[in-house]
Scaffold this motif. Structure first.
Motif, PDB file in Angstrom:
ATOM      1  N   UNK A 113       0.864  -1.077  -0.065  1.00  0.00           N
ATOM      2  CA  UNK A 113      -0.082  -0.003   0.071  1.00  0.00           C
ATOM      3  C   UNK A 113       0.888   1.426   0.007  1.00  0.00           C
ATOM      4  N   UNK A 114       2.104   1.198   0.759  1.00  0.00           N
ATOM      5  CA  UNK A 114       2.860   2.389   0.629  1.00  0.00           C
ATOM      6  C   UNK A 114       3.662   2.602  -0.540  1.00  0.00           C
ATOM      7  N   UNK A 115       3.811   1.574  -1.285  1.00  0.00           N
ATOM      8  CA  UNK A 115       4.218   1.696  -2.487  1.00  0.00           C
ATOM      9  C   UNK A 115       3.293   2.085  -3.740  1.00  0.00           C
ATOM     10  N   UNK A 116       2.088   1.789  -3.509  1.00  0.00           N
ATOM     11  CA  UNK A 116       1.046   2.275  -4.126  1.00  0.00           C
ATOM     12  C   UNK A 116       0.920   3.814  -3.967  1.00  0.00           C
ATOM     13  N   UNK A 117       0.966   4.219  -2.805  1.00  0.00           N
ATOM     14  CA  UNK A 117       0.815   5.662  -2.645  1.00  0.00           C
ATOM     15  C   UNK A 117       2.180   6.322  -3.141  1.00  0.00           C
ATOM     16  N   UNK A 118       3.161   5.786  -3.157  1.00  0.00           N
ATOM     17  CA  UNK A 118       4.470   6.423  -3.540  1.00  0.00           C
ATOM     18  C   UNK A 118       4.869   6.175  -4.995  1.00  0.00           C
ATOM     19  N   UNK A 119       3.795   5.214  -5.692  1.00  0.00           N
ATOM     20  CA  UNK A 119       4.032   4.980  -7.145  1.00  0.00           C
ATOM     21  C   UNK A 119       5.399   4.359  -7.657  1.00  0.00           C
ATOM     22  N   UNK A 120       5.699   3.339  -6.846  1.00  0.00           N
ATOM     23  CA  UNK A 120       6.852   2.704  -6.910  1.00  0.00           C
ATOM     24  C   UNK A 120       6.584   1.051  -7.252  1.00  0.00           C
ATOM     25  N   UNK A 121       7.374   0.522  -8.206  1.00  0.00           N
ATOM     26  CA  UNK A 121       7.229  -0.886  -8.535  1.00  0.00           C
ATOM     27  C   UNK A 121       8.660  -1.558  -7.848  1.00  0.00           C
ATOM     28  N   UNK A 122       8.302  -2.070  -6.775  1.00  0.00           N
ATOM     29  CA  UNK A 122       9.495  -2.758  -6.027  1.00  0.00           C
ATOM     30  C   UNK A 122       9.272  -4.151  -5.860  1.00  0.00           C
ATOM     31  N   UNK A 123      10.519  -4.777  -5.796  1.00  0.00           N
ATOM     32  CA  UNK A 123      10.112  -6.383  -5.658  1.00  0.00           C
ATOM     33  C   UNK A 123      10.145  -6.509  -4.190  1.00  0.00           C
ATOM     34  N   UNK A 124       9.376  -7.770  -3.993  1.00  0.00           N
ATOM     35  CA  UNK A 124       9.053  -8.013  -2.501  1.00  0.00           C
ATOM     36  C   UNK A 124      10.270  -8.832  -1.993  1.00  0.00           C
ATOM     37  N   UNK A 125      11.172  -9.713  -2.385  1.00  0.00           N
ATOM     38  CA  UNK A 125      12.149 -10.101  -1.797  1.00  0.00           C
ATOM     39  C   UNK A 125      13.295 -10.529  -2.806  1.00  0.00           C
ATOM     40  N   UNK A 126      14.523 -11.044  -2.336  1.00  0.00           N
ATOM     41  CA  UNK A 126      15.629 -11.228  -3.413  1.00  0.00           C
ATOM     42  C   UNK A 126      15.314 -12.446  -3.963  1.00  0.00           C
ATOM     43  N   UNK A 127      14.330 -13.139  -3.647  1.00  0.00           N
ATOM     44  CA  UNK A 127      13.818 -14.447  -4.501  1.00  0.00           C
ATOM     45  C   UNK A 127      13.406 -13.897  -5.977  1.00  0.00           C
ATOM     46  N   UNK A 128      13.172 -12.641  -6.136  1.00  0.00           N
ATOM     47  CA  UNK A 128      12.810 -12.077  -7.526  1.00  0.00           C
ATOM     48  C   UNK A 128      13.823 -12.535  -8.564  1.00  0.00           C
ATOM     49  N   UNK A 129      15.122 -12.532  -8.134  1.00  0.00           N
ATOM     50  CA  UNK A 129      16.092 -12.833  -9.333  1.00  0.00           C
ATOM     51  C   UNK A 129      15.904 -14.518  -9.562  1.00  0.00           C
ATOM     52  N   UNK A 130      15.095 -15.153  -9.010  1.00  0.00           N
ATOM     53  CA  UNK A 130      15.104 -16.464  -9.175  1.00  0.00           C
ATOM     54  C   UNK A 130      14.281 -16.785 -10.493  1.00  0.00           C
ATOM     55  N   UNK A 131      13.293 -15.861 -10.962  1.00  0.00           N
ATOM     56  CA  UNK A 131      12.387 -15.994 -12.051  1.00  0.00           C
ATOM     57  C   UNK A 131      12.599 -15.243 -13.254  1.00  0.00           C
ATOM     58  N   UNK A 132      13.360 -15.264 -14.164  1.00  0.00           N
ATOM     59  CA  UNK A 132      13.332 -14.548 -15.356  1.00  0.00           C
ATOM     60  C   UNK A 132      12.479 -13.905 -16.109  1.00  0.00           C
TER      61      UNK A 132
END
Length: 411
Positions: A113-132
């Protein structure tokens, strides 16, 4: 057993955007319990079920572990002990890692919700890098939400660059790349998708033919923006601006691929770039398994777009043969799509975005002119092969009359 609405539906609900697809996660249930309730199993890698009435997807809460390369290189674990937070942390962006229960309460363990308010596309965790595949998804989300002011977080872009450098993108199957790309092309700002991929290095890996256009100069008197890559993106912006079809947008995207193959000594001129473009368009379409109709239109635009720009100068016979090659009698809609793509090419130039393109109406008039001449309108004594010859003769004659009318109106 607890059921939550998750993912994009929750995100768009909070943004006040309309949404149609709903995905649910079920916590504390077993596959046997779901079957007993009448849910129909559809998942292969992990338990997913269709609701007996709505047919919406309900997936058991799960965790995942990287076990190989590419999109399918994961092992999934489902159990009644898996929590909602454990299920949400495996998702790509914080704004997609929220859940909502039947009472409308939002569960947001990772700051979506904070990232929605700030208009940020941010990964949840470093596991992001596991899925191309997430590189393409984030680029697509950037294209969708750029008009709302969303930007990609620096640390997320850094992970996208790491993923690209790892070679994992090479493990993506063509169908997944095309699916994400076709969805991105349908967005209002499809050009942002390709710009993001270029920024993280993925454009060179997945779309080397497009990446090669950047840095290639054009004659400034015709192309004030000079750079071929910039011109391609400006042309794509025009297609989005006019809300043209996916087929037109893709054709616009690849219409100038031949310019990347112009010999250095010929720059900034691009003689024969239409013919040079046929091979890279074919290679890109075949590699990504682009649908046949989409590919055919792309090839036609690549090969013939200059003739559309020069339509007023074409002899009636030359114009007829162009229309024939575009299959005007059987598929007039393809000729219309061709004209739309050519219009975008003409307007995809710096300072010329709103310039008139009268060739479009002339070509549309030409379509109607030749299609209006039918075999039943010929004299009864015309038989056999003479019918086809006279039809061609009359159609060329009619195009000559159309050209004369156009000349008079210009004068």
């Amino acid at each position: 057993m607890q059921v939550y609405l998750v993912g994009g539906a929750v995100r768009d609900h909070l943004l006040g955007h309309p949404y149609h697809e709903k995905d649910y996660v079920v916590v504390g249930a077993t596959p046997a319990q779901m079957l007993d309730l009448g849910y129909q199993p559809v998942g292969k890698d992990f338990p997913v079920f269709l609701h007996p009435q709505t047919k919406e997807e309900y997936a058991l809460a799960r965790t995942e572990r990287k076990s190989g390369h590419g999109y399918h290189g994961f092992e999934f674990h489902t159990d009644v002990s898996v929590t909602l937070e454990q299920d949400l942390i495996r998702r790509d962006l914080t704004i997609n890692a929220m859940a909502m229960d039947d009472a409308g309460q939002i569960y947001d363990p990772y700051g979506g919700q904070q990232d929605l308010e700030n208009r940020i596309l941010r990964h949840v965790s470093d596991a992001f890098i596991e899925d191309p595949l997430r590189v393409l998804r984030i680029a697509r989300f950037a294209a969708r939400y750029t008009s709302a002011g969303f930007v990609i977080a620096d640390e997320t872009m850094a992970l996208m660059q790491r993923l690209t450098e790892s070679g994992e993108l090479n493990a993506l199957i063509p169908e997944r790349v095309w699916k994400e790309t076709s969805r991105a092309l349908s967005e209002r700002h499809a050009d942002v998708y390709f710009e993001v991929l270029r920024q993280c290095g993925a454009l060179k890996v997945l779309f080397p033919e497009i990446d090669a256009l950047y840095g290639i100069p054009q004659r400034p008197e015709y192309h004030p923006e000079i750079d071929c890559g910039i011109h391609t993106m400006m042309s794509l912006q025009q297609a989005c601006r006019q809300n043209y079809s996916l087929d037109v947008r893709f054709a616009v995207l690849v219409h100038d691929l031949g310019k990347a193959l112009t010999p250095v000594e010929e720059l900034p001129r691009h003689i024969m770039h239409e013919e040079r473009g046929i091979q890279p368009v074919n290679e890109l379409c075949d590699r990504l398994k682009v649908p046949t109709y989409t590919k055919q239109l792309a090839l036609a635009v690549c090969k013939e777009h200059l003739k559309c720009h020069q339509a007023f100068n074409l002899k009636p016979g030359t114009l007829w043969r162009l229309l024939q090659r575009l299959d005007v009698l059987r598929r007039p809609e393809r000729v219309e799509a061709f004209v739309q793509a050519c219009e975008c090419d003409s307007r995809g130039r710096l300072g010329l975005e709103d310039r008139a393109y009268p060739q479009a109406q002339y070509m549309l008039d030409a379509i109607q002119t030749v299609r209006a001449i039918k075999a039943q309108d010929l004299p009864a004594d015309i038989q056999g092969p003479d019918i086809g010859e006279m039809l061609i003769e009359r159609r060329i004659q009619a195009l000559g009359e159309l050209k004369a009318q156009q000349t008079v109106s210009i004068e």
